[in-house]
Design an enzyme around this catalytic site. Structure first.
Site, PDB file in Angstrom:
ATOM      1  N   CYS A  63       0.874  -1.183   0.000  1.00 35.47           N
ATOM      2  CA  CYS A  63       0.000   0.000   0.000  1.00 35.47           C
ATOM      3  C   CYS A  63       0.908   1.229   0.000  1.00 35.47           C
ATOM      4  CB  CYS A  63      -0.963  -0.030   1.188  1.00 35.47           C
ATOM      5  SG  CYS A  63      -0.168  -0.010   2.802  1.00 35.47           S
ATOM      6  N   ALA A  64       0.503   2.291   0.663  1.00 39.36           N
ATOM      7  CA  ALA A  64       1.317   3.505   0.695  1.00 39.36           C
ATOM      8  C   ALA A  64       2.354   3.463   1.816  1.00 39.36           C
ATOM      9  CB  ALA A  64       0.431   4.730   0.850  1.00 39.36           C
TER      10      ALA A  64
END
Length: 93
Positions: A63-64
């Site tokens: 993800c981030a």
């Protein structure tokens, strides 16, 4: 693992056929992602598991920053995907 070690391991797994799964939002995905990645936002993952592949499919998830990928990795493992590698952040690719 260091970011470089995470990157090397993830790239090796994807080269060997693992699915690269981006669990960020579609907008985040459009802003940039590794070429082979599939985008299934973590909140949609429970109902879209079939898109990942059959149970047992090897998965590299990111993800981030690592929070959503950890959540997705747990969900995948609980639903028949025992071989999940959490890359944590897309920046580690």
């Amino acid at each position: 693992m260091t970011p470089q070690e995470l990157s090397e391991k993830a790239r090796q797994l994807v080269a060997e056929g693992a699915v690269l799964l981006d669990v960020r939002t579609p907008q985040e995905f459009q802003e940039g992602h590794p070429e082979p990645a599939r985008n299934i936002p973590v909140q949609e993952l429970p109902r879209r598991l079939a898109e990942v592949g059959p149970p047992g499919t090897r998965v590299v998830v990111y993800c981030a920053a690592g929070g959503r990928s950890a959540q997705a990795a747990h969900l995948l493992r609980a639903n028949g995907f025992p071989d999940v590698f959490d890359l944590k952040s897309v920046r580690n690719w």
